[in-house]
Design a protein around this motif. Structure first.
Motif, short mmCIF file in Angstrom:
data_model
loop_
_atom_site.label_atom_id
_atom_site.label_comp_id
_atom_site.label_asym_id
_atom_site.label_seq_id
_atom_site.Cartn_x
_atom_site.Cartn_y
_atom_site.Cartn_z
N LEU A 154 0.73 -1.22 0.07
CA LEU A 154 0.13 0.08 -0.03
C LEU A 154 0.96 1.25 -0.10
O LEU A 154 2.00 1.23 0.48
N LYS A 169 -5.22 4.73 -1.54
CA LYS A 169 -4.02 4.22 -1.36
C LYS A 169 -3.92 3.22 -2.32
O LYS A 169 -4.77 2.76 -3.01
N PHE A 207 -3.37 -2.85 -2.88
CA PHE A 207 -4.26 -3.22 -1.78
C PHE A 207 -3.63 -4.35 -1.11
O PHE A 207 -3.20 -5.17 -2.01
N GLU A 208 -3.55 -4.53 0.03
CA GLU A 208 -2.81 -5.28 0.83
C GLU A 208 -3.12 -7.00 0.58
O GLU A 208 -2.59 -7.71 0.73
N ASP A 209 -4.29 -6.99 0.08
CA ASP A 209 -5.19 -8.12 -0.01
C ASP A 209 -5.11 -8.71 -1.60
O ASP A 209 -5.62 -9.91 -2.06
N LYS A 219 -7.20 1.18 -3.42
CA LYS A 219 -8.13 0.91 -2.12
C LYS A 219 -8.43 2.40 -1.76
O LYS A 219 -7.65 3.12 -1.46
N ASP A 261 -10.88 4.34 0.86
CA ASP A 261 -11.88 4.23 2.31
C ASP A 261 -13.02 5.56 2.12
O ASP A 261 -12.33 6.63 2.19
N GLN A 318 -15.34 0.22 2.16
CA GLN A 318 -13.83 0.33 1.43
C GLN A 318 -14.29 -0.16 0.10
O GLN A 318 -14.83 -1.52 -0.01
N LEU A 353 -12.54 -1.58 -3.80
CA LEU A 353 -11.25 -1.67 -4.59
C LEU A 353 -11.78 -1.30 -6.12
O LEU A 353 -12.60 -1.65 -6.39
N LYS A 379 -10.59 -0.03 -9.90
CA LYS A 379 -9.58 -0.35 -10.86
C LYS A 379 -9.76 1.04 -11.82
O LYS A 379 -10.89 1.05 -12.49
N VAL A 435 -14.32 -3.90 -0.95
CA VAL A 435 -13.62 -4.92 -0.30
C VAL A 435 -13.99 -6.06 0.48
O VAL A 435 -15.25 -5.66 1.15
N ARG A 478 -9.34 -13.72 2.07
CA ARG A 478 -7.94 -13.05 1.92
C ARG A 478 -7.06 -13.70 0.74
O ARG A 478 -7.62 -14.97 0.53
#
Length: 410
Positions: free
Chosen positions: A3, A34, A37-39, A49, A51, A64, A66, A68, A133, A140
């Motif tokens: 991120l 951000k 994305f950590e996932d 990502k 928020d 949240q 996601l 593109k 998200v 995950r």
């Protein structure tokens, strides 16, 4: 994917954030964006990502998303057709599949889950896909370099079977709608035309083939090297037993849900390469891109049985007989003739998918942006895992007597 907070945003992107808030029926009071994305271990730019914090009926709510969206015109151009296809999936295909699951009252274990897409647009130069998200629901990402095991692979194969079964069911129960969908997917996003492979694609393929230890297999793979794009083109042409396929089903495009350490559910995302082709194109792509030779040698037959058994069960729920829809002898013939798609895709991609994250990013960008440049010009080093994975899948392919060129020989 690491991120990174973004301090400055383009106005188009800000407008998009407010649109997402409006769609979510909230009065936006704050947002944090951000990059990455950590996932999601994405190898591509254009993933954010977001928020969202706001008010609804006086109550504070958060969402949240996601998102593109490519800010650079060059990258938007590169991925324009991908956006168009993903929009087709979320707007036209997915709703039909969900209707079938509801109409036939499929039992919970035979249902497939899809991402919650809240906005999808293929408007020129404003291409966007936004999904909620999934982290809060317990899903995950699994590390793409983890060793494959039966629990994870079986879940994926079951859900591919569910996806394909819904396609077959839609074709039988609503042929008019199905024909409209296939017309939207008739031109493959990646392999719409035969011809010579781009220099970078051929270079990645050759780099993997150079690592093959079996001289007979290596010679066969080198012999078909000039035809790899033609082979892929033939693999994605429709036949009477084609189905709507994910098109890019591998470890980085799925999230798992766990009970303790055991995976109990999986959800696919990134439907940007959705195609109408043999179901085996999805099966072979996943198995060769996401497992290894040891796993295939030990569990391939079991995994294939799990796929076909699940396909049969879902079709039965839809009042269809697998023997009339996708007979076992046709399925076996497809495994022999169409598994080459997964093999070629894996040979082309193996250097990237076994590389550390930063190097994978660079190689992927080169693959899309510098099609006429060879990888060796950039000094990438071959890794042991690359060689091991290549030899494992090549060995398994030829031991099963699968064909490299059956489709172009017809």
């Amino acid at each position: 994917m690491p991120l990174r907070k973004i301090s400055r945003l383009e106005q188009d992107f800000i407008d998009l954030i407010y649109k997402l808030a409006e769609i979510s029926n909230m009065e936006l009071t704050e947002y944090v964006v951000k990059f990455g994305f950590e996932d999601v271990d994405s190898f591509l730019t254009g993933l954010f990502k977001v928020d969202l914090t706001g008010l609804r009926d006086g109550q504070k709510i958060k969402r949240q998303v996601l998102l593109k969206w490519h800010p650079e015109a060059k990258m938007r151009s590169c991925f324009r057709e991908c956006y168009k296809r993903e929009v087709v999936f979320y707007k036209q295909i997915m709703p039909k599949f969900l209707d079938i699951q509801n109409d036939f009252k499929n039992i919970e274990g035979l249902k497939i889950k899809f991402p919650n897409c809240i906005y999808a647009s293929s408007e020129y130069d404003k291409e966007t896909v936004a999904t909620l998200v999934l982290a809060d629901t317990g899903f995950r990402l699994r590390n793409r370099l983890d060793k494959p095991d039966v629990d994870h692979v079986a879940l994926v194969m079951k859900n591919l079977a569910k996806l394909h079964a819904l396609s077959f069911a839609l074709e039988k129960t609503n042929p008019k709608d199905f024909e409209e969908i296939t017309l939207l997917c008739h031109k493959d996003v990646q392999y719409s035309n035969p011809g010579s492979a781009p220099k970078s694609m051929r270079s990645y393929y050759d780099a993997s083939v150079d690592l093959v230890l079996d001289p007979v297999a290596k010679n066969k793979l080198r012999k078909v090297a000039p035809e790899i794009l033609n082979i892929l083109y033939r693999c994605v042409q429709a036949d009477p037993h084609s189905a709507i396929c994910h098109g890019d089903c591998w470890n980085n495009n799925m999230l798992f849900k766990y009970k303790g350490s055991k995976p109990v559910d999986v959800i696919f995302f990134d439907y940007q390469l959705t195609r109408y082709a043999s179901p085996v194109t999805d099966i072979s792509y996943y198995l060769y891109m996401s497992t290894d030779g040891d796993f295939l040698q030990q569990h391939y037959d079991l995994i294939i049985e799990i796929y076909y058994g699940t396909l049969s069960a879902v079709l039965r729920q839809c009042d269809l007989d697998v023997n009339n829809v996708y007979p076992r002898n046709i399925f076996e013939k497809h495994l022999k003739d169409y598994s080459v798609l997964g093999l070629i895709e894996a040979l082309v991609s193996m250097m990237i998918i076994t590389a550390p994250y930063e190097e994978a990013i660079k190689m992927t960008e080169m693959k899309y942006e510098l099609e006429d440049q060879e990888i060796y010009e950039n000094g990438y080093q071959i890794r042991n895992e690359h060689a091991d994975r290549v030899n494992g899948i090549v060995s398994d392919f030829f031991q099963r007597n699968y064909s490299l060129d059956a489709l172009i020989s017809k």
